[in-house]
Design an enzyme around this catalytic site. Structure first.
Site, PDB file in Angstrom:
ATOM      1  N   GLU A 279      -8.665  -7.402   6.503  1.00 12.68           N
ATOM      2  CA  GLU A 279      -7.261  -7.739   6.735  1.00 12.68           C
ATOM      3  C   GLU A 279      -7.002  -9.207   6.424  1.00 12.68           C
ATOM      4  O   GLU A 279      -5.936  -9.576   5.920  1.00 12.68           O
ATOM      5  CB  GLU A 279      -6.861  -7.401   8.173  1.00 12.68           C
ATOM      6  CG  GLU A 279      -6.901  -5.917   8.480  1.00 12.68           C
ATOM      7  CD  GLU A 279      -6.031  -5.105   7.526  1.00 12.68           C
ATOM      8  OE1 GLU A 279      -4.857  -5.462   7.333  1.00 12.68           O
ATOM      9  OE2 GLU A 279      -6.538  -4.114   6.959  1.00 12.68           O
ATOM     10  N   TRP A 282      -6.587  -9.227   2.711  1.00 20.56           N
ATOM     11  CA  TRP A 282      -5.248  -8.900   2.214  1.00 20.56           C
ATOM     12  C   TRP A 282      -4.329 -10.117   2.302  1.00 20.56           C
ATOM     13  O   TRP A 282      -3.492 -10.352   1.422  1.00 20.56           O
ATOM     14  CB  TRP A 282      -4.658  -7.732   2.995  1.00 20.56           C
ATOM     15  CG  TRP A 282      -5.070  -6.400   2.455  1.00 20.56           C
ATOM     16  CD1 TRP A 282      -6.011  -5.560   2.971  1.00 20.56           C
ATOM     17  CD2 TRP A 282      -4.569  -5.756   1.270  1.00 20.56           C
ATOM     18  NE1 TRP A 282      -6.128  -4.441   2.190  1.00 20.56           N
ATOM     19  CE2 TRP A 282      -5.247  -4.524   1.140  1.00 20.56           C
ATOM     20  CE3 TRP A 282      -3.617  -6.101   0.313  1.00 20.56           C
ATOM     21  CZ2 TRP A 282      -5.007  -3.644   0.096  1.00 20.56           C
ATOM     22  CZ3 TRP A 282      -3.363  -5.223  -0.733  1.00 20.56           C
ATOM     23  CH2 TRP A 282      -4.058  -4.012  -0.834  1.00 20.56           C
ATOM     24  N   TRP A 310      18.771   1.449  -7.403  1.00 21.94           N
ATOM     25  CA  TRP A 310      18.989   1.435  -5.953  1.00 21.94           C
ATOM     26  C   TRP A 310      20.375   1.991  -5.646  1.00 21.94           C
ATOM     27  O   TRP A 310      21.349   1.681  -6.333  1.00 21.94           O
ATOM     28  CB  TRP A 310      18.856   0.011  -5.408  1.00 21.94           C
ATOM     29  CG  TRP A 310      17.538  -0.625  -5.696  1.00 21.94           C
ATOM     30  CD1 TRP A 310      17.296  -1.675  -6.533  1.00 21.94           C
ATOM     31  CD2 TRP A 310      16.263  -0.249  -5.164  1.00 21.94           C
ATOM     32  NE1 TRP A 310      15.954  -1.983  -6.553  1.00 21.94           N
ATOM     33  CE2 TRP A 310      15.292  -1.131  -5.724  1.00 21.94           C
ATOM     34  CE3 TRP A 310      15.831   0.736  -4.276  1.00 21.94           C
ATOM     35  CZ2 TRP A 310      13.927  -1.046  -5.418  1.00 21.94           C
ATOM     36  CZ3 TRP A 310      14.482   0.814  -3.965  1.00 21.94           C
ATOM     37  CH2 TRP A 310      13.549  -0.057  -4.535  1.00 21.94           C
ATOM     38  N   ASN A 345       1.392  -2.513  12.104  1.00 24.87           N
ATOM     39  CA  ASN A 345       1.276  -2.493  10.655  1.00 24.87           C
ATOM     40  C   ASN A 345       1.489  -1.098  10.056  1.00 24.87           C
ATOM     41  O   ASN A 345       2.138  -0.949   9.016  1.00 24.87           O
ATOM     42  CB  ASN A 345      -0.091  -3.023  10.220  1.00 24.87           C
ATOM     43  CG  ASN A 345      -0.187  -3.159   8.713  1.00 24.87           C
ATOM     44  OD1 ASN A 345       0.576  -3.897   8.103  1.00 24.87           O
ATOM     45  ND2 ASN A 345      -1.119  -2.434   8.098  1.00 24.87           N
ATOM     46  N   TRP A 363      14.170  -3.175  -1.898  1.00 24.06           N
ATOM     47  CA  TRP A 363      13.142  -3.729  -1.020  1.00 24.06           C
ATOM     48  C   TRP A 363      13.483  -5.134  -0.550  1.00 24.06           C
ATOM     49  O   TRP A 363      13.043  -5.565   0.529  1.00 24.06           O
ATOM     50  CB  TRP A 363      11.775  -3.724  -1.708  1.00 24.06           C
ATOM     51  CG  TRP A 363      11.713  -4.494  -3.002  1.00 24.06           C
ATOM     52  CD1 TRP A 363      11.945  -4.018  -4.261  1.00 24.06           C
ATOM     53  CD2 TRP A 363      11.396  -5.889  -3.165  1.00 24.06           C
ATOM     54  NE1 TRP A 363      11.798  -5.018  -5.199  1.00 24.06           N
ATOM     55  CE2 TRP A 363      11.460  -6.173  -4.558  1.00 24.06           C
ATOM     56  CE3 TRP A 363      11.060  -6.905  -2.289  1.00 24.06           C
ATOM     57  CZ2 TRP A 363      11.211  -7.442  -5.080  1.00 24.06           C
ATOM     58  CZ3 TRP A 363      10.810  -8.180  -2.795  1.00 24.06           C
ATOM     59  CH2 TRP A 363      10.894  -8.443  -4.173  1.00 24.06           C
ATOM     60  N   TRP A 386       6.111  -5.715   0.949  1.00 20.23           N
ATOM     61  CA  TRP A 386       7.303  -4.947   0.603  1.00 20.23           C
ATOM     62  C   TRP A 386       7.213  -4.402  -0.809  1.00 20.23           C
ATOM     63  O   TRP A 386       7.555  -3.241  -1.073  1.00 20.23           O
ATOM     64  CB  TRP A 386       8.556  -5.809   0.784  1.00 20.23           C
ATOM     65  CG  TRP A 386       9.098  -5.682   2.171  1.00 20.23           C
ATOM     66  CD1 TRP A 386       8.888  -6.542   3.213  1.00 20.23           C
ATOM     67  CD2 TRP A 386       9.879  -4.607   2.680  1.00 20.23           C
ATOM     68  NE1 TRP A 386       9.500  -6.064   4.346  1.00 20.23           N
ATOM     69  CE2 TRP A 386      10.125  -4.884   4.047  1.00 20.23           C
ATOM     70  CE3 TRP A 386      10.406  -3.452   2.129  1.00 20.23           C
ATOM     71  CZ2 TRP A 386      10.870  -4.029   4.857  1.00 20.23           C
ATOM     72  CZ3 TRP A 386      11.145  -2.597   2.931  1.00 20.23           C
ATOM     73  CH2 TRP A 386      11.376  -2.879   4.283  1.00 20.23           C
TER      74      TRP A 386
END
Length: 480
Positions: A279, A282, A310, A345, A363, A386
């Site tokens: 983690e 990331w 969109w 998360n 997004w 995102w």
């Protein structure tokens, strides 16, 4: 008399394992501890409301830690170059040290300051401390930045371990007399009317001491079960360290070495410790992407997605923001976010997928909402995450991966503990219908005292229809 050195605190609100502060202390010069609140961030990326709440308390904690070292934290508000110029003029300082930042505008600012001060014979140095490995130190065999996480993290693990954390020297010298400081309360970083964060200090302890306490509790009580429980939002299984990391109250290498030490004492749990360290990986990956691809917060990493059709509405966006979508796991997550400044998360992925793939809302609208409401609103992690969910980012989830919010709830909140906590109007529904109340027979709804459309909304979109619409929209850009 030796001229003073300004240590400019930025996103590194700690005194332990802060390379720049250690280097400043090693010069032997008297130090000035300075924090600047600069609201001139380009692109309107000034910290959001939740981050500013945390910042207030983090600065209080840092001021207390410095006071124990015999120092006072000087607070100034304004554009960083102007404030630094003023403090240099007031004190005769001939050096400024700081930690490096990685936002798209930060490098330009640091280079400009270096040139500006060099002309006047003032030393300006920036130091690492926010990451395990500096951007540029982890590249592919061809010398390019990684765009996929797994090989990136494999390359990181092949590097020498990050240096062990270092304490602050005890024999620090502090400059006197001090320049004037501003009043932290006068900055009005905390909400007033209404005070939506009134209960947050019962949930969070901003500051370095709170960060290290949280790390120790995680290693003592949670990390052993982390691999099995980290996806269960109703269980307190994650570390909760992200806001402390974001504000620099604890260094990633402190977390790294403490976790490695725990793994050495518990070799049977090595795999679980590695999952937790990944983690951190990331987070590193997001920062490296941000440095090499600085448009990530505003533009799709995959250019074809700039043409994505969109189609969502402001009404649907507001329903999502308020936790009124009619999908319990989504609504629970959005309500947790508003009530605590945080979201689990797994649920972040579900809520983000729902916004982008069920509602077909850009997004960037979700990114901005999280930026304002998360206490760990980190530009790198937030924007990359995102884009990952939307399918437009590096190493992104496939466009056809559309989370079913009902099955996600049934799988990861099987006992309903999470939904019942954050969506109490559904709390007496049987488990069978908790994640799909629209399927409950009328008799079950009556027994629960629940009228759909009145006490809790009907789903704002049908899952099957929304999935088909999303696949059709993604199909329009698939070949581009």
């Amino acid at each position: 008399m030796t001229s003073p050195l300004i240590f400019w605190f930025r996103q590194d609100l700690r005194t332990v394992d802060l390379p720049g502060l250690n280097a400043a202390a090693a010069t032997g010069r008297p130090l000035i501890a300075l924090y600047i609140l600069d609201d001139s961030t380009p692109g309107d990326w000034i910290p959001g409301a939740a981050s500013r709440w945390w910042l207030h308390h983090s600065l209080e904690a840092l001021a207390g830690a410095l006071q124990e070292c015999g120092a006072e934290l000087i607070l100034r508000r304004g554009k960083a170059p102007d404030v630094l110029d003023a403090v240099i003029e007031e004190t005769g300082a001939e050096a400024v040290y700081c930690s490096r930042q990685y936002e798209p505008w930060a490098g330009d600012l640091e280079q400009a300051l270096h040139a500006r001060f060099a002309e006047r014979g003032i030393e300006f140095k920036r130091f690492p401390g926010h990451l395990l490995h500096e951007p540029g130190s982890v590249r592919t065999g061809a010398g390019d930045p990684f765009k996929v996480f797994t090989p990136f993290w494999r390359a990181c693990r092949a590097l020498p371990e990050p240096p062990a954390p270092r304490a602050l020297p005890e024999d620090l010298q502090w400059h006197s007399p001090l320049p004037e400081t501003e009043d932290l309360k006068g900055w009005q970083l905390q909400p007033q009317k209404p005070d939506w964060a009134a209960d947050w200090l019962a949930l969070w302890t901003p500051g370095a001491e709170g960060a290290h306490t949280r790390l120790q509790r995680f290693l003592e009580d949670r990390v052993a079960d982390y691999g099995d429980s980290r996806d269960i939002p109703g269980v307190a299984a994650t570390s909760g360290l992200s806001p402390h990391l974001h504000h620099g109250e604890i260094s990633p290498r402190s977390i790294w070495h403490a976790t490695q030490a725990w793994a050495e004492e518990h070799p049977q749990s090595r795999a679980t410790a590695d999952k937790f360290l990944a983690e951190l990986g990331w987070r590193e990956f997001s920062y490296h992407l941000l440095v090499f691809f600085p448009e990530i917060p505003d533009k799709a990493f995959k250019p074809a997605f700039e043409e994505f059709p969109w189609a969502g509405s402001q009404k649907q966006l507001r329903a999502w923001q308020r936790g009124q979508t009619g999908y319990p796991i989504v609504d629970a997550g959005m309500r947790e976010l508003w009530a605590t400044g945080y979201m689990h998360n797994r649920v972040r992925m579900v809520t983000a997928s729902f916004l982008t793939k069920h509602l077909l809302i850009d997004w960037r609208a979700g990114e901005r909402w999280f930026w304002d409401t998360l206490v760990d609103a980190d530009l790198a992690s937030n924007s990359c995450s995102w884009q990952w969910v939307a399918g437009s980012g590096a190493d992104a989830a496939p466009y056809f991966r559309i989370f079913n919010p009902t099955t996600q709830g049934e799988k990861f909140d099987a006992t309903g503990e999470y939904v019942r906590r954050w969506v109490p109007e559904l709390s007496v529904l049987p488990d069978k219908y908790l994640h799909k109340p629209w399927d409950a027979p009328e008799a079950v709804l009556q027994e629960a005292g629940l009228e759909l459309g009145k006490d809790y909304p009907q789903p704002i979109v049908d899952h099957r229809e929304a999935r088909e619409a999303a696949l059709a929209a993604y199909g329009q850009i698939k070949g581009k």
